[in-house]
Design an enzyme around this catalytic site. Structure first.
Site: not given
Length: 467
Positions: A136-137, A162-163, A213, A234, A268, A367
């Site tokens: 989602w990012n 992503a949901s 993740s 990734e 990331c 992280e």
């Protein structure tokens, strides 16, 4: 996790979506496979025409899709517009360069003859249907940087997004069809994570790519390995940002703020661990902390906002746990360290700088996905390398130095997929992107990225004895 648009600035659920059922998933698999059988034979010029058409559509709609992204995951709207513009540039870059990047590769004539061939070459051929499991990012960019090269190579794509960004996911599924790509070339699957394994195991799916993740990467890699299917991963990063005495300290500190809080710190490749030589530690820390504390936190739809909310309530809770653990174990928050005053709605967290980090603290190993920076003092370049490499991740790295000897040392010794000198890590379509260690494997972008989902085929022609 429900498939829903939840505004992270307010916590309000705006729309919910039903997950696709088994019959609809099957129909989309059939369409993707059928589309590949026809689309793989199209010429590069036709693929480029279609991709440029998609780029034109996105460019004309970037303000609307930017506001959708901001509503769904909280990035400042100015950054969302920049993300859309970057996607447009990358589509056009691959439309322009794909034929060249995937041209037949011919060995030297003498080498071909030595193999007994009259002529021989390597050809890049598409693999088939590629499943993309995306985060989602960067809800537009992460998908386009896969889709553009994959489609130009002749593959077709299935997107499991992503949901919490379903409207962005649906937009992407419609974008390529509206641009004229044949039906089934690129489709969005609104499904939960539990449905991914069955899709990946389907024999019509040839390969998979995942950005996300480490646990998600392990899961997809395990299934793909069991099915002997190609994957590109990734995953996370805890990128070092090293500042040496020869650096321009004011510029390094100013860039460090952007490098840490880009995308509200949820990147990331954001710099997370600031490793500063003792000779310039105090000067850098003062400048960096002052700038971090001055950032405007607020409504991400406001053009003047620097830092919006974290994307999910769980994400903020995870970040709070990391910071609280560090403070309990002796770290000091030079600024921030909690929720902003008056933030009674939404999932906001103040830009934070922590010093006094030790190896016992969770944040040293894990992280921090949010606007939290950790400071380390070192006495030499060798010590900077040791601290930088003391992480399970190896996505990218940043180094500020004007010493050529140090440049050579850091390029040689840093365990990362990239080393960026006197600037911050950024992805570009002409440069390969990816990591080592638990940050994943394979590469996206550039020639390396478009070739990841190709069958590299050796073609050998024996000499005609009649000649």
């Amino acid at each position: 996790m429900p498939i829903a648009t939840v505004n992270p600035a307010t916590g309000e659920t705006l729309r919910t979506f039903d997950a696709l059922g088994a019959d609809e998933i099957e129909r989309r698999l059939v369409a993707a496979h059928a589309a590949f059988r026809a689309y793989r034979t199209t010429e590069f010029a036709e693929r480029a025409r279609l991709l440029n058409s998609a780029a034109d559509l996105l460019e004309s709609e970037q303000q609307d899709i930017a506001r959708t992204m901001t509503t769904e995951m909280g990035k400042p709207v100015a950054a969302a517009r920049a993300e859309a513009a970057k996607c447009v540039r990358t589509m056009r870059w691959y439309a322009r360069h794909a034929a060249e990047l995937l041209a037949d590769e011919h060995p030297a004539r003498a080498d071909a003859e030595d193999s007994g061939a009259d002529r021989a070459y390597a050809r890049y051929r598409p693999l088939g249907v590629v499943l993309a499991v995306m985060p989602w990012n960067f809800p537009l960019w992460q998908v386009v940087r896969f889709a553009a090269p994959a489609l130009m190579a002749g593959n077709t794509g299935l997107l499991k997004h992503a949901s919490n960004v379903p409207q962005t996911a649906l937009y992407l599924g419609e974008l390529f069809e509206r641009a004229g790509f044949p039906r089934g070339c690129f489709q969005t699957l609104l499904i939960g994570s539990g449905a991914v394994e069955a899709v990946l195991r389907d024999p019509r799916v040839a390969a998979a790519t995942l950005t996300g993740s480490e646990p998600a990467g392990r899961s997809v890699a395990a299934v793909a390995g069991d099915e002997v299917k190609k994957t590109v991963l990734e995953l996370g990063g805890s990128d070092p940002y090293i500042v040496m005495p020869s650096a321009d300290i004011e510029r390094a500190a100013r860039t460090a703020v952007t490098a840490r809080v880009q995308n509200n710190g949820q990147s990331c490749i954001a710099a997370k661990r600031f490793i500063v030589h003792t000779d310039v530690y105090d000067a850098f820390t003062e400048e960096f902390t002052t700038r971090m504390a001055a950032l405007k936190v607020g409504d991400p739809q406001d053009e003047s906002t620097d830092v919006g909310p974290l994307a999910t309530e769980q994400g903020r809770s995870d970040l709070e746990e990391l910071v609280d653990d560090a403070v309990r174990r002796g770290a000091t928050a030079l600024c921030g360290g909690g929720r902003p005053e008056g933030a009674d709605r939404g999932w906001f967290y103040s830009p934070t700088v922590l010093m006094g980090i030790t190896t016992e603290m969770r944040i040293h190993r894990e992280e921090a996905f949010g606007p939290v920076a950790t400071l380390y003092r070192v006495a030499s370049a060798d010590e900077a390398v040791r601290v930088a490499n003391d992480t399970p991740f190896g996505l990218s790295s940043n180094v500020w130095t004007r010493d050529n000897g140090e440049v050579d040392l850091f390029v040689r010794d840093l365990e990362a997929g990239g080393v960026f000198f006197n600037g911050m890590t950024a992805s570009h379509p002409a440069l390969p992107f990816g990591g080592v260690k638990r940050s994943g494997y394979g590469r996206e972008l550039a020639a390396h990225g478009i070739r990841e989902f190709c069958n590299i085929t050796t073609v050998w022609h024996g000499a005609d004895p009649g000649e």
